[in-house]
Scaffold this motif. Structure first.
Motif, short mmCIF file in Angstrom:
data_model
loop_
_atom_site.label_atom_id
_atom_site.label_comp_id
_atom_site.label_asym_id
_atom_site.label_seq_id
_atom_site.Cartn_x
_atom_site.Cartn_y
_atom_site.Cartn_z
N ASN A 59 -0.17 -12.81 3.99
CA ASN A 59 -0.62 -11.83 2.99
C ASN A 59 -1.20 -10.58 3.66
O ASN A 59 -1.01 -9.46 3.16
CB ASN A 59 -1.64 -12.46 2.06
N LEU A 60 -1.91 -10.76 4.76
CA LEU A 60 -2.45 -9.61 5.48
C LEU A 60 -1.32 -8.74 6.03
O LEU A 60 -1.33 -7.51 5.89
CB LEU A 60 -3.36 -10.07 6.62
N GLN A 61 -0.33 -9.38 6.64
CA GLN A 61 0.78 -8.64 7.26
C GLN A 61 1.60 -7.90 6.22
O GLN A 61 1.96 -6.73 6.41
CB GLN A 61 1.66 -9.60 8.06
N GLU A 62 1.90 -8.58 5.09
CA GLU A 62 2.76 -7.97 4.07
C GLU A 62 2.09 -6.79 3.38
O GLU A 62 2.77 -5.94 2.79
CB GLU A 62 3.15 -9.01 3.02
N ASN A 63 0.76 -6.71 3.44
CA ASN A 63 0.04 -5.63 2.77
C ASN A 63 -0.66 -4.69 3.74
O ASN A 63 -1.54 -3.93 3.35
CB ASN A 63 -0.98 -6.24 1.80
N ASP A 64 -0.23 -4.75 5.02
CA ASP A 64 -0.75 -3.85 6.06
C ASP A 64 -2.28 -3.90 6.15
O ASP A 64 -2.95 -2.87 6.24
CB ASP A 64 -0.30 -2.40 5.81
N LEU A 65 -2.82 -5.11 6.12
CA LEU A 65 -4.26 -5.30 6.24
C LEU A 65 -4.54 -5.97 7.59
O LEU A 65 -3.76 -6.80 8.06
CB LEU A 65 -4.78 -6.19 5.10
N ASP B 101 -18.21 -18.31 6.90
CA ASP B 101 -18.95 -18.62 5.68
C ASP B 101 -18.07 -18.59 4.44
O ASP B 101 -18.44 -19.13 3.39
CB ASP B 101 -20.10 -17.61 5.47
N VAL B 102 -16.90 -17.96 4.54
CA VAL B 102 -16.09 -17.64 3.36
C VAL B 102 -15.14 -18.78 3.03
O VAL B 102 -14.36 -19.22 3.88
CB VAL B 102 -15.31 -16.33 3.56
N ALA B 103 -15.18 -19.24 1.79
CA ALA B 103 -14.23 -20.25 1.31
C ALA B 103 -13.01 -19.60 0.66
O ALA B 103 -11.89 -20.09 0.80
CB ALA B 103 -14.91 -21.18 0.31
N TYR B 104 -13.25 -18.48 -0.03
CA TYR B 104 -12.17 -17.83 -0.78
C TYR B 104 -12.43 -16.34 -0.84
O TYR B 104 -13.57 -15.91 -1.06
CB TYR B 104 -12.08 -18.41 -2.20
N ALA B 105 -11.39 -15.55 -0.63
CA ALA B 105 -11.51 -14.09 -0.74
C ALA B 105 -10.21 -13.54 -1.31
O ALA B 105 -9.12 -13.99 -0.94
CB ALA B 105 -11.79 -13.45 0.62
N VAL B 106 -10.33 -12.57 -2.23
CA VAL B 106 -9.15 -12.00 -2.87
C VAL B 106 -9.36 -10.51 -3.06
O VAL B 106 -10.47 -10.06 -3.39
CB VAL B 106 -8.85 -12.71 -4.22
N LEU B 107 -8.31 -9.74 -2.83
CA LEU B 107 -8.34 -8.28 -3.03
C LEU B 107 -7.74 -7.97 -4.39
O LEU B 107 -6.56 -8.25 -4.65
CB LEU B 107 -7.55 -7.58 -1.92
#
Length: 236
Positions: A184-190, A208-214
């Protein structure tokens, strides 16, 4: 072969072919089902259940029956796609229960619907007063679709002539179960640096992070393993 070993092997085989059948027939089979989907589901379930424990019948007979049902289901689905009359025959037509605010009792009797059940279905769609309903329709898959009268509908930004920012993307999941979703990072240039900086802004580390969404508006939602809630309401 010992009988219990045969049952184990047949059970694994039953699960496997049922999974294959579900993938072949598509997601509609496991969603809200119409009449043909219902027939296919219970038939395939019965066949695979018998394959698992009915050792008196040869395995190849079960497999033959299973794939015949798969073939017939695919053929009927193909015919339904190509012919509207066939689609109506296999799946059925929607039935109107409320039209222009009036309950159609004849259609309710045909569908064996009671007012109690109709009110229950309306409440499940946040309608507690039948007077608010302009149209209510039973779809071929058995769900109730409701169109409220204009004065009872939710106001939108368009109704108020308010500007609405355009959204052209779906939310992008960045971290799930503590693992960074590299694809997901690669496909969205992140980049990892950008993600780490977003996490650091909230005084957390990536561990610390279990879940993160943009979200489409550019905001990043982050949920951590430690919720810092003194008394969770779901704690038993």
């Amino acid at each position: 072969m010992a009988e219990h070993i045969e049952v184990i092997i047949r059970s694994i085989m039953a699960f496997t072919i049922l999974l294959i059948g579900a993938r072949l027939l598509g997601k509609q089979l496991i969603s809200q089902m119409n009449t043909m989907d219902f027939i296919a589901a219970i038939s395939l379930g019965s066949i695979t259940a018998n394959l698992a424990f009915n050792t008196t019948i040869a395995i190849h007979h079960f497999l033959l029956a299973f794939f015949i049902f798969i073939f017939v289901s695919l053929v009927t689905a193909f015919i339904s796609m190509k012919n509207r009359k066939a689609r109506k025959f296999f799946a059925g037509d929607p039935t109107i229960l409320i039209q222009n605010g009036r309950v159609l009792e004849a259609n309710m009797r045909k569908m064996r619907y009671t007012f109690d059940y109709l009110n229950q279905q309306l409440r499940e769609r946040d309608v507690f007063n039948i007077e608010e309903v302009l149209f209510a329709i039973i779809e071929p898959n058995g769900t109730l679709t409701v169109l409220k009268k204009p004065q009872y509908r939710t106001v939108t930004k368009q109704d108020l002539n308010l500007p609405a920012p355009p959204e052209t993307k779906l939310p992008i999941e960045l971290i799930m179960d503590g693992e960074i979703l590299e694809k997901n990072l690669q496909e969205n240039d992140l980049s990892h640096c950008w993600l780490a900086s977003e996490v650091k802004k909230r005084n957390y580390s990536l561990n610390d992070v279990a879940y993160a969404v943009l979200s489409p508006n550019g905001n990043v939602y982050i949920d951590t393993y430690r919720d810092h809630i003194v008394s969770p309401i779901d704690k038993e």
